[in-house]
Design an enzyme around this catalytic site. Structure first.
Site, mmCIF file in Angstrom:
data_model
loop_
_atom_site.group_PDB
_atom_site.id
_atom_site.type_symbol
_atom_site.label_atom_id
_atom_site.label_comp_id
_atom_site.label_asym_id
_atom_site.label_seq_id
_atom_site.Cartn_x
_atom_site.Cartn_y
_atom_site.Cartn_z
ATOM 1 N N GLU A 23 0.984 -1.315 -0.033
ATOM 2 C CA GLU A 23 0.113 0.137 -0.185
ATOM 3 C C GLU A 23 0.744 1.159 0.109
ATOM 4 O OE1 GLU A 23 -2.607 -1.151 -0.550
ATOM 5 O OE2 GLU A 23 -3.025 -2.927 0.588
ATOM 6 N N ASP B 227 -2.157 -0.654 -9.831
ATOM 7 C CA ASP B 227 -2.465 -1.946 -9.549
ATOM 8 C C ASP B 227 -2.452 -2.812 -10.764
ATOM 9 O OD1 ASP B 227 -2.582 -1.948 -6.796
ATOM 10 O OD2 ASP B 227 -4.720 -1.455 -6.920
#
Length: 528
Positions: A193, A354
């Site tokens: 993250e 992502d």
């Protein structure tokens, strides 16, 4: 390398899935389809793109993180066979669809395209007997692809500043797993993250990592404030470099309002025949214990902001992808020229995403990458694609700074992974992490069986620490599964812990080793 380039584009894909592997159950775990869908819609399409670029002698550079959990899943025979079953079922469904849609020429055309796509995917998958890492490895060896690792189970490390054994065990197993599977030591790491805290740089240096990524404010809030902002890496101590995310290029893709994937010509993700067809017709192909799930066969385009959708036209979508690649390139050229005029040195623009955005969520995303890389190669000389350390070496000046905690989560810090929906998991994780640290010291010279138990305790603890479970609880999707995984790993850890000093239930130990078989080379001393 183009010495006259005014800017470097570091294009980064973060490829990650939590460790989801459940052999031997009568009721299927539909969560295993996360991996199947990613192979079908993201990983193999990216391999196709890389091969096309190589075939046309296009110089390209792309950086990808393959998290340890994902890398292990890619090489797992059970999951490889699960994908084979998944794909054969899709081929059968697509053949059925070519017949069912015979009265509608456009739908039959789309069904035929899906059938061809599935068959070609099966062919590529079997080239390496189902080992996806071997499909990517040639591009790593030739220098086009730079692969990174991540913490072992994608733990959000800033939450564990008080327990350094979590840092060490996550980083050591992240690096070791990468070395075992990919056959080399990683230069960089994708911090889960993009979660950074001040205590990490020393641990990163100890494990040999030379760079990582943070969100924009991780750089711009540093002390002293970096002269070049996010457009040059910064050194955070011990020769470890941080690269910051460029907000402009990120917004062009990520924005839910005006990002490229929302173009009305692209395929609509949320209209799938798994939900659209009558139950009696689709249910034989779902294998989902009575639950409607996506099949990857989708016949509609986004069309507009209503539920009324038009048919998908692949040629329209490819035109959109080409237009968007050109727009992205022109904006990077303009950005590089402006920054060069201001800073008097080349800029480094980091565009991280992502990986599953490309293909899974944005079906045409891999084609966008192919178009973009070809345009960069053939149509201009202002910017060049670079790997992180290539870009860093090309700069005359790099600033040293001190950074504070940050992430790329909503609002930039840690509230996605620590809030009212998931805060109950952290007392468990911290208490078990402390207990593991203590037990490793107590049984450092234990019997072979005790060491075996300690190793499985370590696996359960690492899997418990995954940031995915907290994220799922926050987003409200598959919450029952995330809670179940949290409870299962906790209870197994405690049961194994009791075996260190009491009776050993070999059936429990062997069952845990068989299902949660991650990190075969884990070491108890990782948790000291």
């Amino acid at each position: 390398m183009n010495q006259s380039a005014k800017g470097h584009l570091v294009f980064v894909l973060h490829a990650h899935l939590p460790f989801v592997r459940h052999p031997g159950y009568d009721t299927p775990f539909i969560e295993e389809n996360w991996f199947n869908e990613a192979i079908l819609e993201t990983y193999i399409p990216l391999v196709r793109v890389f091969r096309n670029l190589k075939d046309e002698s296009v110089r390209f550079r792309i950086t990808m993180s393959f998290t340890p959990t994902l890398s292990q899943m890619m090489t797992d025979p059970y999951l490889q066979n699960q994908f084979r079953k998944y794909l054969k079922n899709l081929i059968s469904l697509a053949k059925h669809e070519t017949k069912r849609t015979s009265q509608d020429p456009h739908l039959q055309y789309l069904a035929t395209r899906y059938l061809e796509h599935f068959i070609d995917t099966e062919s590529i998958f079997e080239e390496t007997n189902g080992d996806l890492t071997k499909l990517f490895l040639p591009f790593i060896e030739s220098g086009e692809l730079e692969a990174m690792t991540s913490p072992a189970t994608h733990a959000f490390l800033p939450f564990y500043d008080s327990e350094s054994s979590v840092f060490r065990s996550q980083l050591k197993n992240g690096r070791r797993t990468f070395r075992r599977i990919w056959g080399r030591d990683p230069k960089g790491i994708w911090l889960s993250e993009c979660g950074y805290s001040e205590k990490l740089e020393e641990e990163l240096d100890r494990e040999g990592f030379r760079y990582f990524f943070v969100d924009t404010h991780g750089i711009t809030h540093a002390n002293p404030r970096p002269k070049f902002g996010v457009y040059a890496p910064v050194e955070v101590g011990s020769g470890v470099f941080a690269f910051g995310r460029d907000p402009e290029s990120s917004k062009q893709v990520w924005s839910s309002i005006d990002g490229y994937p929302g173009d009305f010509r692209y395929r609509e993700y949320y209209r799938d025949i798994g939900h659209d067809l009558p139950w009696e017709e689709i249910s034989p192909y779902l294998h989902s214990n009575g639950i409607r799930i996506n099949t990857s066969i989708k016949y509609y385009r986004i069309t507009g902001r209503t539920s009324d959708k038009g048919y998908y036209h692949p040629d329209w979508a490819m035109e959109a992808a080409g237009n968007h690649a050109e727009d992205f390139l022109q904006k990077r050229i303009s950005q590089a020229e402006q920054l060069f005029a201001t800073n008097k040195q080349p800029s480094v623009v980091v565009s991280p995403y992502d990986a599953e955005l490309y293909g899974h969520w944005w079906y045409e995303g891999p084609q966008f990458i192919e178009f973009l890389f070809k345009k960069i190669h053939f149509n201009q000389n202002t910017i060049q694609l670079s790997h992180p350390l290539e870009a860093a070496r090309a700069l005359p000046r790099i600033q040293s700074v001190e950074m504070k905690m940050s992430s790329w989560g909503e609002n930039g810090y840690g509230e996605v992974w620590l809030n009212a929906t998931n805060d109950w998991i952290y007392p468990l994780i911290h208490s078990l992490s402390i207990r593991m640290h203590k037990r490793v010291h107590e049984f450092a010279k234990g019997t072979d069986l005790q060491i075996r138990i300690l190793k499985q305790m370590g696996r359960e603890l690492l899997l418990l620490q995954s940031s995915d479970w907290a994220f799922i609880m926050k987003t409200g999707t598959m919450v029952d599964y995330a809670i179940r995984r949290t409870n299962v790993h906790t209870n197994l850890f405690l049961a194994l812990d009791a075996m260190l000093t009491g009776p050993v239930d070999m059936s429990v130990l062997e069952a845990a080793e068989a299902e949660n078989n991650a990190f075969p080379d884990i070491r108890p001393e990782d948790f000291r």
